[in-house]
Design a protein around this motif. Sequence first.
Motif: not given
Length: 441
Positions: A60, A62, A129-130, A132-134, A136
């Motif tokens: 990802l 990140t 996994w998350t 860079s999304t949830e 961040n």
Amino acid sequence: MHYSYILSTALCFASFALSHTLPARNSPALPPSQDPWYTAPDDLLSYPAGSIIRVRPDPLSTYAAIGTNLTSASYNILYRTTDGNDLPSFAVTTLFVPVSKSTSSKKSQGLVSYQIPYNSPTVDASPSWTLSTELNSTFSDIAALLEQGWYVSVTDFEGPNATFAVGVAEGHAVLDGLRAVTESSSSPACESSKAWKIGLWGYSGGSIASEFAAELRATYAPEIEIAGVAIGGLPTPVAAVLKAVNESPYAGLIVSGLWGYANAFPVVESYLLSRLTDEAKVSGNFTAGRNMTIIQIFATYPNVDVYSYFIGGEDDIFASPLLQHFWDTQGTMGVHGLPDMPMYVYKAIEDLLAPVQDTDTLVEKYCAEGQAAAARKEGGAQILYERNTIGGHVAEEINEDEAAVEFLSNAINGKLGAGWPGSGGCVVRNVTVGTDTAPDW
């Protein structure tokens, strides 16, 4: 940082890539439940605890989202650890390589294991996994550590079964993550003479993993020396949190916690399912939470009476000898050893999710045990405990961030002093820190 040093670091991890099945950088990013990279080898038993199984550049990337002015690369490291049943398992950490020069000695390098409170019973909520999304929103904390010139290890401490709040397994995962990262610096391409100055940091659910690592270090990973531990919003004992948040905006933590223990211990899963009401079985309201991230859980269960899902209500959770055994052995801090490194503990006095009196009791226990150990000339506790008069549990996660980083900086750079805090031992004080005055509900 000089280009030669960056190149040396890259060569260090590249050398491990050759012997740890490093996929190509353009391999597709998949959630852990679908990614064959997130699997244990058939010969897992042959790997010592903390040894690296495989490494790859973070698919990802990140590090780029956090800022290439702060970090030059991020890697996923999959390593062997030990679960809550004392059986071999594995975990993943995402390691960020700093760009700036370390403020530590030229003969040492700072490393902080940062535990994010991802608080979920699904492996697809893992930070690798998350992040860079949830997750961040944690970038600012990671950036603050990288600005110090430190390596930052962000652990998936719940492991492949997402055993949220199972403290022993989480503590093992943190310590073995540190073993794996420091092992990755032992190849000829690395500066093998460079010692690591290590810190731990975790808030709320992240403090469970960090605090258990501090307790277990002496018996589980005595070769890992930790310069300091910053922990805030401690949710201990787990049972107290489960009592506190029912029918609140954070009632979903009960669902998440119960499934975390069910994921770790099949006997708990069988018991919980056997106690569901017929309505709960038909609706699937309780079982649905097993596959949710904490954000989804909070959106699904606000102000819910979670205990209404069970035939005996609260008694099925708090009067069960089976569950009480696990709350006592896996979800209660202060029973697995006395942390033997400086600790900065912080807590909002008006914390409604994890009542402050339980943290008060834990610190009192540590301080009493530390005084007894010091009298025997066996060392003792070094704890600064700050009780914040501002805000609640959620606000405190931000209000004392700066103080946590300052503590870690002093600990890693050897500036705490032999008598820290004060004349040594324990200091407990009320403070007024931060600007977020929001109550929890």
